[in-house]
Design an enzyme around this catalytic site. Structure first.
Site, PDB file in Angstrom:
ATOM      1  N   ASP A 132      48.788  37.380  37.988  1.00 30.67           N
ATOM      2  CA  ASP A 132      47.453  37.823  38.363  1.00 30.67           C
ATOM      3  C   ASP A 132      46.599  38.088  37.121  1.00 30.67           C
ATOM      4  OD1 ASP A 132      45.901  38.865  40.738  1.00 30.67           O
ATOM      5  OD2 ASP A 132      45.874  40.681  39.535  1.00 30.67           O
ATOM      6  N   ASP A 152      54.182  37.424  43.070  1.00 39.42           N
ATOM      7  CA  ASP A 152      52.913  37.641  42.376  1.00 39.42           C
ATOM      8  C   ASP A 152      53.135  38.751  41.359  1.00 39.42           C
ATOM      9  OD1 ASP A 152      49.974  37.710  42.031  1.00 39.42           O
ATOM     10  OD2 ASP A 152      49.943  36.824  44.049  1.00 39.42           O
ATOM     11  N   HIS A 159      43.978  32.894  48.423  1.00 41.89           N
ATOM     12  CA  HIS A 159      43.570  34.075  49.198  1.00 41.89           C
ATOM     13  C   HIS A 159      42.240  34.661  48.722  1.00 41.89           C
ATOM     14  CE1 HIS A 159      45.361  35.373  45.519  1.00 41.89           C
ATOM     15  NE2 HIS A 159      44.846  36.573  45.687  1.00 41.89           N
ATOM     16  N   ASP A 160      41.657  34.113  47.641  1.00 42.70           N
ATOM     17  CA  ASP A 160      40.387  34.631  47.119  1.00 42.70           C
ATOM     18  C   ASP A 160      39.214  33.698  47.400  1.00 42.70           C
ATOM     19  OD1 ASP A 160      41.622  36.881  45.983  1.00 42.70           O
ATOM     20  OD2 ASP A 160      41.990  35.833  44.087  1.00 42.70           O
ATOM     21  N   GLU A 218      46.683  33.078  36.483  1.00 40.70           N
ATOM     22  CA  GLU A 218      45.307  33.019  37.006  1.00 40.70           C
ATOM     23  C   GLU A 218      44.363  33.189  35.826  1.00 40.70           C
ATOM     24  OE1 GLU A 218      42.576  35.299  40.364  1.00 40.70           O
ATOM     25  OE2 GLU A 218      43.870  36.447  39.054  1.00 40.70           O
TER      26      GLU A 218
HETATM   27  C1  GLC Z   1      43.253  38.517  41.373  1.00 37.49           C
HETATM   28  C2  GLC Z   1      43.734  38.389  42.793  1.00 37.49           C
HETATM   29  C3  GLC Z   1      42.783  39.131  43.669  1.00 37.49           C
HETATM   30  C4  GLC Z   1      42.783  40.568  43.268  1.00 37.49           C
HETATM   31  C5  GLC Z   1      42.510  40.754  41.773  1.00 37.49           C
HETATM   32  C6  GLC Z   1      42.898  42.116  41.305  1.00 37.49           C
HETATM   33  O1  GLC Z   1      42.026  37.935  41.175  1.00 37.49           O
HETATM   34  O2  GLC Z   1      43.875  37.052  43.130  1.00 37.49           O
HETATM   35  O3  GLC Z   1      43.087  38.970  45.022  1.00 37.49           O
HETATM   36  O4  GLC Z   1      41.803  41.262  43.978  1.00 37.49           O
HETATM   37  O5  GLC Z   1      43.238  39.858  40.992  1.00 37.49           O
HETATM   38  O6  GLC Z   1      44.280  42.256  41.213  1.00 37.49           O
END
Ligand code: GLC
Ligand code: CA
Length: 594
Positions: free
Chosen positions: A216, A109, A348-349, A273
């Site tokens: 991310d 990640d 995971h979100d 993402e």
């Molecule tokens: C992304 C991750 C999340 C995290 C955020 C800040 O959205 O998937 O889990 O809290 O970024 O890094």
């Protein structure tokens, strides 16, 4: 007309990552090897054969870097070392080798919009206004209102329901953090800072042999540096959601091209993402091969369905036709161009997909998990599956008290709801009702649902640890666990294996085929046809998304000679029997011509 992909495949030239089926691991909750209650890298290594047996060929692990864990490792204090409870750099070398020895790739990640406030770069940056790294983060002076009170530079709300700016006493300025107070945003306009990000966060690991990154919050690096106020959409809140201002900023493509040039040297892939990017043209700008930036992205329309536009935790409900329209949009946006797409319904979100999109009621949970497995494995693009999804893990029970929820997102959300209630002078009764509703929302879509320990077997703590798990195990682990499923041909796990096997075998149809939605208005059944680029292979997928039987008739208009490839439940005559509750079938027609 043959697509670019079919031509590329014919010449043996397709990018490796298009054929990837990717299993996501969230280290804290995956598998604990030493009894301290926290998952770790040796735990991951001990299950590599299990993952391989699923049929996937790539693993992505969420952050395992050193971190104070305010946001579960998405707050990194050192890109070049490992969070000690998870293991060491040697363990990571072993993991990389363990994957490669089994013919699997490994993705990490890449979290580079922000660091932890404990990162040495930020420690230096905050030490004085003249420190050489001052400009590596985003510092701004205070504003003052008419009464002379100090105010932040603008009204932005962070992604975790707080003010996006924090005052620093020592140097008397605010710094920006789009996430937690402890996650200061890096200043990407500073070239020296960017170079050091690339070296420390990317090249360090690419040199060790990792095969790419999940990136991310990839569209937030470039902000409007004049920091305009966001429009007021929630008058009860002092701070306003500002995502449309800080996502997809002016220099995004420039930064991603710089990163892509580095990644190309290693033939590494990226999946970015990409929140708040609803237009296909904008997404294509990130993933078109002509102008290499990202290999592919996670677009969020599907997992955001039925959530409030302002309060994303609030459930508004949705129709199946809306879900189909979203899938249709992101399946077909790569037709006639050189872009690429992804398939995912968990990470995971997010809440667990069985609970979100089908039914986790005991009598329907298994069939629902298989139905969704069939959907995921027959769609076009690079497919992602999240730990526990392969055994049909569900959301946590509705009666868990708020104390069991450990995610900063859930905790801050509840805090904000309570603050707003105070501000409006709500009665005790109104407050209790609103707090209860907030808890139900957290239960439905909160991130904790995906973060409970993986259910390995029916022994105490689901075999995740011999110690005390850092987070409560879902109460249903005796029923839903990997050990109970592994030798059962009718289990969710066996079904996923079979479907991933079929996806791999018929990749021209499932991974690369074109997508054609049938009956877009049907609110009960989701049906589509997949066609290989050469047009000689077709699949028909029918999925009953209700808890009632649905009439079913094979379409015959185009003369296709369908035969059943796979069903989720046994049926006597799959060509005419009604679809049972949450039942799915895939038919194929090989050697078809149109
Ligand atoms: C992304 C991750 C999340 C995290 C955020 C800040 O959205 O998937 O889990 O809290 O970024 O890094
Ligand atoms: Ca451990």
């Amino acid at each position: 007309m043959p697509s670019n992909d079919s031509l590329a495949r014919a010449s043996g030239n397709v990018k490796w990552w298009k054929n990837a089926n990717i299993f996501q691991i969230w280290p804290a909750s995956y598998k604990d090897s030493n009894g301290d209650g926290i998952g770790d890298i040796q735990g991951i290594i001990s299950t590599l054969d299990y993952i391989k047996a699923l049929g996937v060929n790539t693993i992505w692990i969420s952050p395992m870097y050193d971190s104070p864990q305010i946001d579960m490792g998405y707050d990194i204090s050192d890109y070049e070392s490992v969070y000690p409870p998870y293991g060491t750099l040697d363990d990571m070398d072993q993991l990389i080798k363990g994957c490669h020895d089994r013919g699997m790739k490994l993705l990490l990640d890449l979290v580079i919009n922000h660091t932890s406030d404990q990162h040495k770069w930020f420690q230096e940056s905050r030490s004085s206004k003249t420190n050489p790294k001052r400009d590596w983060y985003i510092w701004r002076p205070a504003k003052y209102d008419a009464d002379g009170n100090r105010q932040p530079p603008n009204n932005w709300m962070s992604c975790f329901s707080e003010c996006a700016w924090t005052w620093d006493e020592h140097t008397q300025e605010y710094y920006l953090h789009l996430f937690c107070v402890e996650q200061p945003d890096l200043n990407w306009t500073n070239e020296e800072c960017r170079r050091e990000i690339y070296r420390s966060a990317m090249e360090f690991w690419l040199e060790k042999g990792v095969d790419g990154f999940r990136v991310d919050t990839v569209n937030m690096y470039s902000k409007p540096m004049d920091f305009p106020d966001a429009p007021i959409v929630d008058p009860l809140s002092k701070y306003q959601p500002a995502g449309t201002l800080y996502c997809n900023g002016p220099e995004m493509h420039k930064y991603l091209r710089e990163m892509a040039a580095i990644l190309a040297r290693y033939d590494a892939m990226t999946v970015g993402e990409l929140p708040l990017t609803p237009n296909t043209k904008d997404v294509l700008d990130y993933v078109s091969l002509k102008d290499p930036q990202l290999s592919m992205v996670f677009q969020f329309d599907l997992v955001d369905i039925g959530r409030g536009p302002v309060d994303m935790m609030k459930l508004t409900g949705y129709k199946l036709s809306a879900l189909k329209a979203i899938i249709n949009k992101w399946q077909t946006f790569i037709e006639g161009n050189d872009g690429w797409t992804t398939v995912f319904s968990e990470n995971h979100d997010q809440g667990r997909s069985v609970s979100r999109f089908a039914s986790d009621a005991p009598e329907h949970a298994t069939n629902s998990a298989k139905l969704l497995a069939m959907l995921n494995t027959t769609l076009t693009g690079t497919m992602f599956i999240y730990q526990g999804q392969e055994i049909g893990m569900t959301n946590v029970p509705k009666d868990w008290p708020i104390e069991e929820y450990l995610d900063v997102g859930s905790i801050n959300y509840m805090k904000l709801i309570k603050e707003k209630l105070e501000a409006t002078g709500a009665s005790e009764e109104e407050k209790a009702k609103a707090v209860h509703e907030a808890l139900l929302n957290i239960n439905a879509v909160g991130r904790d649902n995906a973060r409970t320990p993986v259910q390995w077997d029916s022994s105490p703590h689901a075999g995740f640890t011999t110690g005390k798990p850092w987070m409560r195990v879902n109460d249903n682990y005796k029923k839903i666990n990997a050990a109970a499923q592994i030798n059962d041909p009718d289990s969710v796990l066996s079904f996923w294996k079979r479907m991933i096997g079929l996806r791999t075998k018929h990749s021209s149809l499932f991974t690369f085929g074109s997508f054609h939605l049938l009956e877009p208005e049907n609110e009960q059944t989701f049906s589509y046809v997949k066609k290989s680029a050469e047009g000689d292979e077709k699949a028909l997928v029918v999925l009953n998304f209700t808890d009632q039987a649905q009439e079913f008739k094979l379409p015959t208009e185009d003369g296709a000679n369908w035969s059943l490839l796979q069903g989720t439940q046994p049926v006597e005559d799959p060509t005419s029997a009604p679809l049972k509750a949450y039942e799915g079938r895939v038919f194929v027609n090989f050697g078809a011509r149109d």
